[in-house]
Write an enzyme that holds these catalytic residues in place. Sequence first.
Site, mmCIF file in Angstrom:
data_model
loop_
_atom_site.group_PDB
_atom_site.id
_atom_site.type_symbol
_atom_site.label_atom_id
_atom_site.label_comp_id
_atom_site.label_asym_id
_atom_site.label_seq_id
_atom_site.Cartn_x
_atom_site.Cartn_y
_atom_site.Cartn_z
ATOM 1 N N HIS A 31 -13.801 35.102 -75.815
ATOM 2 C CA HIS A 31 -14.628 33.986 -75.362
ATOM 3 C C HIS A 31 -14.026 32.676 -75.865
ATOM 4 C CE1 HIS A 31 -18.125 31.314 -75.091
ATOM 5 N NE2 HIS A 31 -18.476 32.097 -74.080
ATOM 6 N N GLU A 101 -13.771 31.688 -67.161
ATOM 7 C CA GLU A 101 -14.621 30.601 -67.645
ATOM 8 C C GLU A 101 -13.781 29.331 -67.748
ATOM 9 O OE1 GLU A 101 -17.852 31.829 -70.755
ATOM 10 O OE2 GLU A 101 -15.851 32.174 -71.560
#
Length: 180
Positions: A31, A101
């Site tokens: 992430h 992302e």
Amino acid sequence: HIHSELSGAYTGENSLLLAKSTGAQLCLIGHRERRQLFSETDEAISMKVQICQKHNVLPVVCIGETLQERQSGKTFDILFKQLSAGLSLCDKDQKLVIAYEPVWAIGTGQVATVQQVVEVHARLHLFLNEKGYKNVSLLYGGSVKAENAKDLISIPHVDGFLIGGASLEVDSFLKICNSI
């Protein structure tokens, strides 16, 4: 978040076996916050993908570029490097989830256009196919909201979403679900 080793003196880190014992079936890896705040490398990500696959936990690998990288035309260089290095120990026959992302579109007020997502997901799909990955789902995770979810989910190779802040409030999350 897990550590790349099953056990040892890694204070502050979680063992995959501990996560699995609590019912975890998938694990978020790479992430943007782990990459930026904790300097998590693509090599460390690859080790985490490998350990997840060895223990039947589905790895969800996050990739994305910053605004500066996008503006300098390096989007695909960055994404393909993250994939190549981050999946270097991956079993290509096992199920895998990749979450795109765009770092520049998360919590900044900027939102990726449908055309930008179309282009990125098409190129990611092609790249992964060419590299021999057999069972990959592609998620989109850049400021998904009820207002844009229907358009985003209709994009080829957008198999679902990685929803961040909007998932923290039940009403917000349900609006996204209901919009699609």
